[in-house]
Each structure stands twice: as C-alpha cells, then as structure tokens.
Scaffold this active site. Structure first.
Site, PDB file in Angstrom:
ATOM      1  N   HIS A  56       0.849  -1.197   0.000  1.00 52.41           N
ATOM      2  CA  HIS A  56       0.000   0.000   0.000  1.00 52.41           C
ATOM      3  C   HIS A  56       0.886   1.250   0.000  1.00 52.41           C
ATOM      4  CE1 HIS A  56      -4.002  -1.831   1.694  1.00 52.41           C
ATOM      5  NE2 HIS A  56      -3.555  -2.463   0.625  1.00 52.41           N
ATOM      6  N   GLU A  58       0.867   3.903   1.838  1.00 50.01           N
ATOM      7  CA  GLU A  58       1.343   4.343   3.156  1.00 50.01           C
ATOM      8  C   GLU A  58       2.531   3.516   3.643  1.00 50.01           C
ATOM      9  OE1 GLU A  58      -1.753   3.452   2.241  1.00 50.01           O
ATOM     10  OE2 GLU A  58      -3.236   4.162   3.690  1.00 50.01           O
ATOM     11  N   CYS A  86      -6.089   1.659   5.978  1.00 52.21           N
ATOM     12  CA  CYS A  86      -6.709   0.399   6.425  1.00 52.21           C
ATOM     13  C   CYS A  86      -6.092  -0.023   7.760  1.00 52.21           C
ATOM     14  CB  CYS A  86      -6.503  -0.686   5.367  1.00 52.21           C
ATOM     15  SG  CYS A  86      -4.776  -1.264   5.264  1.00 52.21           S
ATOM     16  N   CYS A  89      -2.199  -0.383   7.520  1.00 53.81           N
ATOM     17  CA  CYS A  89      -1.461   0.890   7.425  1.00 53.81           C
ATOM     18  C   CYS A  89      -1.586   1.700   8.710  1.00 53.81           C
ATOM     19  CB  CYS A  89      -1.952   1.679   6.216  1.00 53.81           C
ATOM     20  SG  CYS A  89      -1.539   0.850   4.666  1.00 53.81           S
TER      21      CYS A  89
END
Lengths: 149, 149
Positions: A56, A58, A86, A89
C-alpha cells in the site's frame, strides 16, 4: 501570511501519486510524507505490480521516509494520503509514532475508523482534504475496471 | 500415521528464526510460511537493521511467500509466528486471505486480539504452540537489553 504550503498543497501532490497509480492499473491511492514543508517520500499503491498485499502507498511511504531520515520514528512528520488508511497501514502508523495524519476520502468499509484500529496517541488526524477529487479518481478506476472485465 | 510435519515441527523452525533475530539484537520474533508441508518463506524481525517499523517477521514472510508463489493471496498457506501478530501484521494477513495462522506466545498488550483487529473470515487461528519457549526467548532478550543500558 499567505503560504503555498498548506494541507491542500501537499494533498495535491499525493493525488498526483494516485493518478500515477491509476495509469499503471493500480488502485489509485497516493501518499507523501512531509517534514517542515519538505516532501521526503512520494509513493503510490503497487500491490498489483509487486504481487504483494503489503505494498500500500502508506507502507511504502513509511519505509521510504525512515530510510531518508535514518531512523524509524516519524514523530515530526505529516503523512498525506488520498484514502483513509486500512488496519494494516494504521497499525504501521501506530508503530511509527507519526505526528500528523491527513487523509482525503473516507473508506467506510475497510478504513481504520470503522475497523477500530488504534493510532498512536500522539498522532493528530485531519480528514476530508480534497476528498471529492480522491473519491472521484477511485470511482473512475473501478468503473473502468468493471467495463474491461 | 506418524508425521514429522506437525505444528510443533514448523513452530520450531519459526523459533530458529527468532533465535537468529536475537543474535542480531532484534526483538526475537520469527516466522515461516508453509504450503503442503513445504516451507516457502523463513523470516525474522528486522526493524533495527532496516530502521523500519514495517519490518516485522510476518510482513516480510508475506512479501517473501507472495514472491515465491507469484500471486498475492496466501489462501493455501499456514503462517507460523512465535508471537501473536500486532494490528499491522494482522491487517496485512486480512488482505492476504491467509488460510491458517498458528502463533506461539500471546501479546496481551499489543496483540491483534486485544486490539480488536479483524483477520479474514477464512483464516483459522491456532495459538499456544511452543508458547513457553517463545515467551522465554523474548523475556531473556528484554532482560539482557535492560542490563546493557
């Protein structure tokens, strides 16, 4: 005082990253990390290219910023991300002791708020900056993807 | 039928990884990922070496296994890890659709159960396999660290 370096300015940079993800067929989420008005990490989602659920925007931003700083804590940093983080993260942000989180669109289904994930107590949170632009990009991505299948 | 390949067998392999972490001054947590009695990823915590809060054993195991499999879902895999996963790692396991999670020691403070992190509904969970050995290693690490400072 008028400063060009406000949350909208940096979220636009994160949106540019999200657009780059879109062009590459990745779910369009982008992130930048800022220290004293300076961008030290620019990343976007790469889960498809890397075949890796941990890629992801992040997560890569945290790794990249830590690398730049030479230390693993981001306690003087602001993370700008185009979608609400999420569980994974937000959990990473918890460990990083991030100073400030600014996100654009909310993720009502899998965002950390709905999921109940705890950030570090020191982390301040701002949401909704350029939320419409970020949500629109995601919506367009999923419509195009559906039409291709 | 007697099989050498049971949960204890694979947790011992994860413990060997935790011991390797210990030797390197890392918080001693190790992990292996197994598909049909075959280990496809062996990793341990590297947060100090990499200066990166995301470098938990489980995160690296997920990336490594995905790389090996050429796909990002671990739905035929078992992850063995010596400590209960945190929010971040459980959040990553959620996305991976892991089939089975086996962990040794519980983390009463920051483990995913206490934190309320959701795993994927398909993921079966077993806990307590070689829990004493794993907890003892962690305890010894923190005692030695305290004595050095």
């Amino acid at each position: 005082m008028i400063t060009p370096y406000d949350d909208t300015y940096f979220m636009k940079k994160a949106l540019q990253e999200a657009e780059a993800a879109f062009e590459q067929g990745e779910i369009p989420v982008g992130a930048v990390i800022v220290v004293r008005d300076r961008i030290i990490a620019r990343t976007h989602n790469l889960t498809e290219l890397l075949n890796d659920v941990t890629a992801h925007a992040e997560m890569q931003a945290i790794t990249s910023a830590s690398n730049f700083l030479g230390g693993k804590y981001l306690n003087n940093c602001t993370l700008y991300v185009t979608l609400e983080p999420c569980q994974m993260c937000a959990g990473a942000l918890y460990w990083s002791q991030l100073s400030r989180l600014v996100y654009a669109a909310s993720d009502e289904q899998r965002g950390f708020k709905r999921m109940g994930t705890k950030l570090h107590p020191k982390t301040k949170v701002v949401s909704g900056v350029l939320a419409d632009e970020a949500a629109e990009l995601l919506k367009r991505f999923f419509i195009e993807k559906r039409n291709l299948n």
